[in-house]
Design a protein around this motif. Sequence first.
Motif, PDB file in Angstrom:
ATOM      1  N   GLU A 344       0.950  -1.308  -0.001  1.00 48.24           N
ATOM      2  CA  GLU A 344       0.115   0.031   0.040  1.00 48.24           C
ATOM      3  C   GLU A 344       1.009   1.249  -0.080  1.00 48.24           C
ATOM      4  N   LYS A 345       0.305   2.405  -0.501  1.00 52.76           N
ATOM      5  CA  LYS A 345       1.043   3.506  -0.649  1.00 52.76           C
ATOM      6  C   LYS A 345       0.710   4.328   0.877  1.00 52.76           C
ATOM      7  N   ILE A 346       1.680   4.865   1.240  1.00 52.79           N
ATOM      8  CA  ILE A 346       1.537   5.747   2.449  1.00 52.79           C
ATOM      9  C   ILE A 346       1.252   7.263   2.164  1.00 52.79           C
ATOM     10  N   SER A 347       0.083   7.675   2.580  1.00 54.96           N
ATOM     11  CA  SER A 347      -0.249   8.997   2.248  1.00 54.96           C
ATOM     12  C   SER A 347       0.679   9.915   2.694  1.00 54.96           C
ATOM     13  N   GLY A 348       0.793  11.119   1.990  1.00 55.40           N
ATOM     14  CA  GLY A 348       1.921  12.036   2.391  1.00 55.40           C
ATOM     15  C   GLY A 348       3.317  11.826   2.049  1.00 55.40           C
ATOM     16  N   PHE A 349       3.488  10.864   1.426  1.00 54.26           N
ATOM     17  CA  PHE A 349       4.776  10.557   0.965  1.00 54.26           C
ATOM     18  C   PHE A 349       4.805  10.289  -0.572  1.00 54.26           C
ATOM     19  N   GLY A 350       6.169  10.585  -1.089  1.00 57.53           N
ATOM     20  CA  GLY A 350       6.273  10.383  -2.584  1.00 57.53           C
ATOM     21  C   GLY A 350       5.715  11.470  -3.389  1.00 57.53           C
ATOM     22  N   HIS A 351       6.380  11.764  -4.569  1.00 57.60           N
ATOM     23  CA  HIS A 351       5.811  12.898  -5.485  1.00 57.60           C
ATOM     24  C   HIS A 351       6.134  12.732  -6.752  1.00 57.60           C
ATOM     25  N   ARG A 352       5.088  13.098  -7.843  1.00 58.48           N
ATOM     26  CA  ARG A 352       5.630  12.685  -9.085  1.00 58.48           C
ATOM     27  C   ARG A 352       6.660  13.514  -9.577  1.00 58.48           C
ATOM     28  N   VAL A 353       6.836  14.792  -9.163  1.00 56.21           N
ATOM     29  CA  VAL A 353       8.081  15.565  -9.417  1.00 56.21           C
ATOM     30  C   VAL A 353       9.250  15.568  -8.562  1.00 56.21           C
ATOM     31  N   TYR A 354       8.959  15.819  -7.081  1.00 54.52           N
ATOM     32  CA  TYR A 354       9.941  15.748  -6.291  1.00 54.52           C
ATOM     33  C   TYR A 354      10.548  14.118  -6.083  1.00 54.52           C
ATOM     34  N   LYS A 355      11.989  14.134  -6.174  1.00 55.70           N
ATOM     35  CA  LYS A 355      12.522  13.024  -5.961  1.00 55.70           C
ATOM     36  C   LYS A 355      13.528  13.360  -4.891  1.00 55.70           C
ATOM     37  N   ALA A 356      13.475  14.417  -4.307  1.00 52.39           N
ATOM     38  CA  ALA A 356      13.935  14.831  -2.965  1.00 52.39           C
ATOM     39  C   ALA A 356      13.247  15.276  -1.970  1.00 52.39           C
ATOM     40  N   GLU A 399      16.561   4.320  -1.383  1.00 51.88           N
ATOM     41  CA  GLU A 399      16.366   3.264  -2.598  1.00 51.88           C
ATOM     42  C   GLU A 399      15.095   3.859  -3.678  1.00 51.88           C
ATOM     43  N   LYS A 400      14.186   4.413  -3.031  1.00 54.36           N
ATOM     44  CA  LYS A 400      13.097   5.019  -4.263  1.00 54.36           C
ATOM     45  C   LYS A 400      12.978   6.492  -4.293  1.00 54.36           C
ATOM     46  N   LYS A 401      13.726   7.148  -3.495  1.00 53.42           N
ATOM     47  CA  LYS A 401      13.658   8.732  -3.305  1.00 53.42           C
ATOM     48  C   LYS A 401      12.220   9.156  -2.942  1.00 53.42           C
ATOM     49  N   PRO A 404       8.627  12.873   2.449  1.00 58.03           N
ATOM     50  CA  PRO A 404       7.413  13.342   2.897  1.00 58.03           C
ATOM     51  C   PRO A 404       7.136  14.602   1.829  1.00 58.03           C
ATOM     52  N   ASN A 405       5.733  14.624   1.384  1.00 61.89           N
ATOM     53  CA  ASN A 405       5.379  15.717   0.330  1.00 61.89           C
ATOM     54  C   ASN A 405       4.709  16.475   1.313  1.00 61.89           C
ATOM     55  N   VAL A 406       4.272  17.777   0.579  1.00 59.80           N
ATOM     56  CA  VAL A 406       3.668  18.946   1.303  1.00 59.80           C
ATOM     57  C   VAL A 406       2.336  18.507   2.214  1.00 59.80           C
TER      58      VAL A 406
HETATM   59  N1  ACO Z   1       4.402   5.021  -0.367  1.00 61.69           N
HETATM   60  C1  ACO Z   1       5.047   3.802  -0.584  1.00 61.69           C
HETATM   61  N2  ACO Z   1       5.574   3.580  -1.753  1.00 61.69           N
HETATM   62  C2  ACO Z   1       5.423   4.523  -2.614  1.00 61.69           C
HETATM   63  C3  ACO Z   1       4.828   5.834  -2.319  1.00 61.69           C
HETATM   64  C4  ACO Z   1       4.104   5.731  -1.239  1.00 61.69           C
HETATM   65  N3  ACO Z   1       3.466   7.020  -0.856  1.00 61.69           N
HETATM   66  N4  ACO Z   1       4.873   6.382  -3.440  1.00 61.69           N
HETATM   67  C5  ACO Z   1       5.559   6.024  -4.409  1.00 61.69           C
HETATM   68  N5  ACO Z   1       5.665   4.572  -4.057  1.00 61.69           N
HETATM   69  C6  ACO Z   1       6.574   3.602  -4.465  1.00 61.69           C
HETATM   70  C7  ACO Z   1       5.715   2.784  -5.395  1.00 61.69           C
HETATM   71  O1  ACO Z   1       5.174   1.587  -4.753  1.00 61.69           O
HETATM   72  C8  ACO Z   1       6.489   2.332  -6.640  1.00 61.69           C
HETATM   73  O2  ACO Z   1       7.388   1.365  -6.056  1.00 61.69           O
HETATM   74  P1  ACO Z   1       7.811   0.130  -7.443  1.00 61.69           P
HETATM   75  O3  ACO Z   1       8.846   0.905  -8.242  1.00 61.69           O
HETATM   76  O4  ACO Z   1       8.456  -0.804  -6.442  1.00 61.69           O
HETATM   77  O5  ACO Z   1       6.638  -0.159  -8.061  1.00 61.69           O
HETATM   78  C9  ACO Z   1       7.441   3.595  -6.589  1.00 61.69           C
HETATM   79  O6  ACO Z   1       7.734   4.140  -5.230  1.00 61.69           O
HETATM   80  C10 ACO Z   1       7.243   4.554  -7.735  1.00 61.69           C
HETATM   81  O7  ACO Z   1       6.067   4.834  -7.641  1.00 61.69           O
HETATM   82  P2  ACO Z   1       5.050   5.763  -8.670  1.00 61.69           P
HETATM   83  O8  ACO Z   1       3.568   5.576  -7.818  1.00 61.69           O
HETATM   84  O9  ACO Z   1       5.217   5.346  -9.864  1.00 61.69           O
HETATM   85  O10 ACO Z   1       5.367   7.253  -8.119  1.00 61.69           O
HETATM   86  P3  ACO Z   1       4.586   8.531  -8.821  1.00 61.69           P
HETATM   87  O11 ACO Z   1       6.014   9.240  -8.903  1.00 61.69           O
HETATM   88  O12 ACO Z   1       4.033   8.285 -10.073  1.00 61.69           O
HETATM   89  O13 ACO Z   1       3.671   8.818  -7.966  1.00 61.69           O
HETATM   90  C11 ACO Z   1       2.430   9.710  -6.207  1.00 61.69           C
HETATM   91  C12 ACO Z   1       3.674  10.018  -7.015  1.00 61.69           C
HETATM   92  C13 ACO Z   1       1.206   9.625  -6.802  1.00 61.69           C
HETATM   93  C14 ACO Z   1       2.104  11.100  -5.176  1.00 61.69           C
HETATM   94  C15 ACO Z   1       2.448   8.680  -5.190  1.00 61.69           C
HETATM   95  O14 ACO Z   1       3.915   8.915  -4.524  1.00 61.69           O
HETATM   96  C16 ACO Z   1       1.351   8.272  -4.209  1.00 61.69           C
HETATM   97  O15 ACO Z   1       0.705   7.837  -4.343  1.00 61.69           O
HETATM   98  N6  ACO Z   1       1.679   9.060  -2.854  1.00 61.69           N
HETATM   99  C17 ACO Z   1       0.530   8.574  -1.735  1.00 61.69           C
HETATM  100  C18 ACO Z   1      -0.416   9.947  -2.095  1.00 61.69           C
HETATM  101  C19 ACO Z   1       0.133  11.463  -1.712  1.00 61.69           C
HETATM  102  O16 ACO Z   1       0.809  11.601  -0.752  1.00 61.69           O
HETATM  103  N7  ACO Z   1      -0.502  12.369  -2.629  1.00 61.69           N
HETATM  104  C20 ACO Z   1      -0.045  13.627  -2.538  1.00 61.69           C
HETATM  105  C21 ACO Z   1       0.882  14.080  -3.699  1.00 61.69           C
HETATM  106  S1  ACO Z   1       1.203  15.686  -3.463  1.00 61.69           S
HETATM  107  C22 ACO Z   1       0.076  16.440  -4.020  1.00 61.69           C
HETATM  108  O17 ACO Z   1      -0.692  16.127  -4.954  1.00 61.69           O
HETATM  109  C23 ACO Z   1      -0.159  18.223  -3.617  1.00 61.69           C
END
Ligand code: ACO
Length: 470
Positions: A344-356, A399-401, A404-406
């Motif tokens: 499951e993805k953890i809300s508040g982490f990861g970003h399509r643009v930010y890899k930092a 590993e996956k950059k 926390p996001n905004v």
């Molecule tokens: N938790 C755990 N793993 C994650 C997360 C996360 N939040 N985000 C990405 N990953 C992992 C994915 O599972 C994937 O792993 P894999 O390579 O083993 O398949 C890898 O990182 C890349 O993931 P993508 O979904 O391709 O990354 P992308 O850059 O497309 O997604 C996104 C960005 C949609 C924001 C994603 O990080 C996410 O769903 N985050 C949680 C929801 C969230 O916080 N959204 C707010 C974004 S900020 C905004 O919109 C204002």
Amino acid sequence: MSKDIIHIKEIILKAAQNAIQETGNEPEPELTKKIDWPIKCSVGPGLEGAIACESKIGYVNGSKGWLVYRGYNIFDLCAYSNFEEVSFLLLHGRLPNSCELETYKQKLINYGNLNKTLRLLMAFPVEKMHVMAALRLGTNLMRQEFTILDTEEGKPDINDAIASDEDSIAMETIPFGSNHAVYEFDKQDTRWFKKTKAEEKARQSIDSIGFEACYHLIAGVSVIVAAISRIHSGKLPLEPNPDLSFAGNLLYMISGKIPSPIEERIMDISLILHADHGMNASTFASMVVASTLSDIFFSVGAGIGALSGPLHGGANEAVIKSLQEIERADNVKTWLDKKMINKEKISGFGHRVYKAYDPRARILGPLAQFLANNSPAIMPIYDVACELEKQMISKLGAEKKIFPNVDFYSGIVYSCLGIDSKLFTPLFAASRVAGWTARIYEYIQNNRIFRPRAIYTGEFNKKYLPVSMR
Ligand code: ACO
């Protein structure tokens, strides 16, 4: 300036220092020079990687974690500026002088008097509507009061159209190097912002009808957000208080109480942080509508529609739910392990643009701590957030950059300000309307209707059968 306000500034400057130490202090200038169209780029589904236009409004460097509005870095704007200045900056491309700032603030107060719109809005069952649906409705209702396209002289001349809904490559197949789709971004198109004679006479200085509509929306979206919040809790909407700042008014119109200087400053910083962020989905949606020469109220309505989707706005609400579910810092490991096993993805982490580390989270994190220190009910949630951040970064940072996001800390900040979680996404809109209007305004000066293509993967030569034979 009070000790606490100075302390908030120091927190932001410290976050800036950390960012500089970790990521270097200059965005790459070679990426920001003017473009010779047509341009070659790799495009993925959802237009990922596609370049839609040039813009001087904002710059995001995702690998370094940099965010810049009109040349100013986000840390300086948060430390020294306010939302009124920043929204003016996004729209006009420069900071206002003191006279312009006063005029602009007064306009925002005046445009915040939405009596007619609110009367119309209250004719609907707002208390039963989703807050974003009500906001979209309210923004469209604002159009009743103010649009030049409804007047005879404001109607775009169809013979003067510079683009239509036609694809400049004939077939919906993979392009084989056709050079017809050349970017025709060269014609000034100001019809959309045509001034009436009276308006022209009234304003020779800083603005035009286009800017007035933008100011109206920047002021109005906040008023509608606050009104919806009050209607949802069985109270009547409030008008803006002319003695308060934009941020102060937003809090006042929601709660009915004059906010403390700390609350006002923190809301101001949050508004600045959310005001613009490149060609994100809601910005693009609003620009697509504007590019048809529809009006700016419908365009912003489209932005609100896009923002209401869970992949865009709303992650901060989900973060608060997760933190409450985890309950205590020592539950983080078990909770996180389970989520990881289930992929499951953890809300508040990861970003399509930010890899930092997202620079907005760098600011909101320590501000959340500052507020939580004085808020015993929120402190346990903040502690959980810190532990979750630590464990997520150690698992996925290198590993996956994933950082926390905004949205990770903004929910905690809003909770400390006493704001209900269902208002988190509407508050995003109250700020982002500055970026939407600025980018719409910039784009429309050299408008070309957005018209990407789909690649047809369906069948051909099927024989039509009458319904009785199917
Ligand atoms: N938790 C755990 N793993 C994650 C997360 C996360 N939040 N985000 C990405 N990953 C992992 C994915 O599972 C994937 O792993 P894999 O390579 O083993 O398949 C890898 O990182 C890349 O993931 P993508 O979904 O391709 O990354 P992308 O850059 O497309 O997604 C996104 C960005 C949609 C924001 C994603 O990080 C996410 O769903 N985050 C949680 C929801 C969230 O916080 N959204 C707010 C974004 S900020 C905004 O919109 C204002």
